[in-house]
Design an enzyme around this catalytic site. Structure first.
Site, PDB file in Angstrom:
ATOM      1  N   SER A  44     -18.879  36.772  35.546  1.00 33.85           N
ATOM      2  CA  SER A  44     -18.528  35.452  35.027  1.00 33.85           C
ATOM      3  C   SER A  44     -19.770  34.692  34.618  1.00 33.85           C
ATOM      4  CB  SER A  44     -17.747  34.660  36.076  1.00 33.85           C
ATOM      5  OG  SER A  44     -18.389  34.705  37.315  1.00 33.85           O
TER       6      SER A  44
ATOM      7  N   HIS B 121     -13.273  39.923  31.354  1.00 36.05           N
ATOM      8  CA  HIS B 121     -13.341  38.860  32.364  1.00 36.05           C
ATOM      9  C   HIS B 121     -11.939  38.408  32.749  1.00 36.05           C
ATOM     10  CE1 HIS B 121     -14.760  34.582  33.556  1.00 36.05           C
ATOM     11  NE2 HIS B 121     -14.794  35.398  34.580  1.00 36.05           N
TER      12      HIS B 121
ATOM     13  N   GLU C 285     -10.790  37.502  29.011  1.00 41.45           N
ATOM     14  CA  GLU C 285     -11.796  37.282  27.973  1.00 41.45           C
ATOM     15  C   GLU C 285     -12.451  38.633  27.679  1.00 41.45           C
ATOM     16  OE1 GLU C 285     -13.341  32.692  28.528  1.00 41.45           O
ATOM     17  OE2 GLU C 285     -14.142  34.187  29.909  1.00 41.45           O
TER      18      GLU C 285
ATOM     19  N   ASN D 272     -15.188  29.339  31.526  1.00 40.13           N
ATOM     20  CA  ASN D 272     -16.132  28.747  32.479  1.00 40.13           C
ATOM     21  C   ASN D 272     -17.043  27.712  31.825  1.00 40.13           C
ATOM     22  OD1 ASN D 272     -15.094  30.102  34.630  1.00 40.13           O
ATOM     23  ND2 ASN D 272     -16.547  31.790  34.528  1.00 40.13           N
TER      24      ASN D 272
END
Ligand code: 3HC
Length: 291
Positions: free
Chosen positions: A119, A140, A152, A190
């Site tokens: 991440s 991800h 992702e 994120n």
């Protein structure tokens, strides 16, 4: 590519959840951990998660057994030799991950796609640790992996577009929606989510509002499933702090300076569910489920 067998390296909260997602989609999984104790934790995670689905009537006992039987647990990375894809979900340490990618490159057949669930670390640097950078991607997942609908798919400047597309198709087969993202700090989610969570900690630190009021405000005022402090406890405060640092390193923007209060919690070992206590988990909060 058929993706008949995949490997998952690291069976912590995310790795075990990812292994479950593949097994639920009918794919054979080799789950690799460093030692028997870590394997036992991974097994317990899988059993708890599928047990929850069984209790809720979402799986029959036979379906649960089939899912668990599709996951072979092993401490030998050599068992990943014939995997069509290997996804890494070990702790976020660049040196250890780069070593792992170099080893996977040596061990796995040439067609194996090597993926990382990182991440916060650059996928490009992991690709560069291998002799097959065109077959390295980020994949991800989000916590809890069996529930959250997004993957992702992170491509680098050297990723083969065909590999990226195949991984996107695989995500669809897993019942997830893929989004394609370039290899930039925080990707999409994120990069947007962590500054918000960090800002919630700043509000708390500055005494603007209390923990429960901030959580209730965001849950009830915006319709989010969890307030920021519950979500920080789920993600892990160390992970959140690490991501803020990576965002700051890339942007050098005040927006991304990690909250000193967040740093204090991490330094004190209050990491959220994984450690039993974070912003929640005080004796007054009642028991908190360990992830
Ligand atoms: N493992 C497996 N399944 C789980 C689970 C877990 N840890 N936690 C919950 N579930 C399942 C439940 O079994 C239930 O399944 P069902 O709908 O089939 O019955 C479903 O999720 C809903 O669970 P509950 O009814 O018990 O609880 P909630 O309705 O409160 O939902 C939640 C729990 C899904 C975690 C919800 O609160 C939520 O969506 N929270 C936000 C999570 C989020 O934002 N995650 C992303 C974090 S960012 C990230 O991961 C990126 C990383 O890089 C930091």
């Amino acid at each position: 590519m058929a993706f008949e067998m995949v490997g998952v390296v690291g069976l912590g909260t995310m790795g075990a959840g990812i292994a479950e997602v593949f097994a639920r989609a009918g794919i054979q999984v080799a789950g690799v951990e460093a030692d028997e104790q870590a394997l036992a934790r991974g097994r317990a995670h899988l059993e708890r998660s599928t047990g929850r689905a069984l209790d809720k009537g979402k799986l029959t006992p036979a379906e649960r057994e089939e899912i668990l039987a599709r996951v072979t647990l092993t401490t030998s990375r050599a068992d990943l030799r014939d995997a069509d894809l290997v996804i890494e979900a070990i702790p976020e340490r660049m040196d250890v991950k780069a070593e792992l990618f170099a080893e996977l490159d040596r061990l796995c057949k040439p067609s194996t796609i090597l993926a990382t669930n990182t991440s916060s670390l650059p996928v490009t640097a992991l690709a560069a640790a291998t002799g097959r950078p065109d077959r390295v991607v980020g994949m991800h997942f989000f916590n809890p992996a069996p529930v959250m609908g997004l993957v992702e798919v992170v491509g680098t400047v050297v990723t083969d577009p065909g590999v990226r597309a195949e991984v996107g198709d695989l995500a669809v087969r897993l019942g997830k929606t893929p989004v394609e993202v370039d290899d930039r700090a925080g990707f999409v989610v994120n990069r947007l989510l962590l500054p918000y969570l960090n800002h919630a900690v700043t509000l708390l630190d500055h005494g603007v509002a209390g923990r429960d009021d901030i959580d209730n405000a965001m849950k009830l005022g915006v319709g989010l499933p969890m307030g920021p402090f519950h979500l920080l406890d789920l993600i892990g405060l160390d992970t959140a702090y690490e991501i803020m640092n990576v965002l700051f390193d890339e942007s050098r923007s005040d927006r991304h300076v990690p909250s000193p209060l967040l740093r204090s919690y991490v330094a004190a070992g209050l990491l959220g569910r994984k450690s039993g206590r974070g912003f929640y988990g005080d004796p007054g909060d009642g028991p908190q489920e360990k992830a």
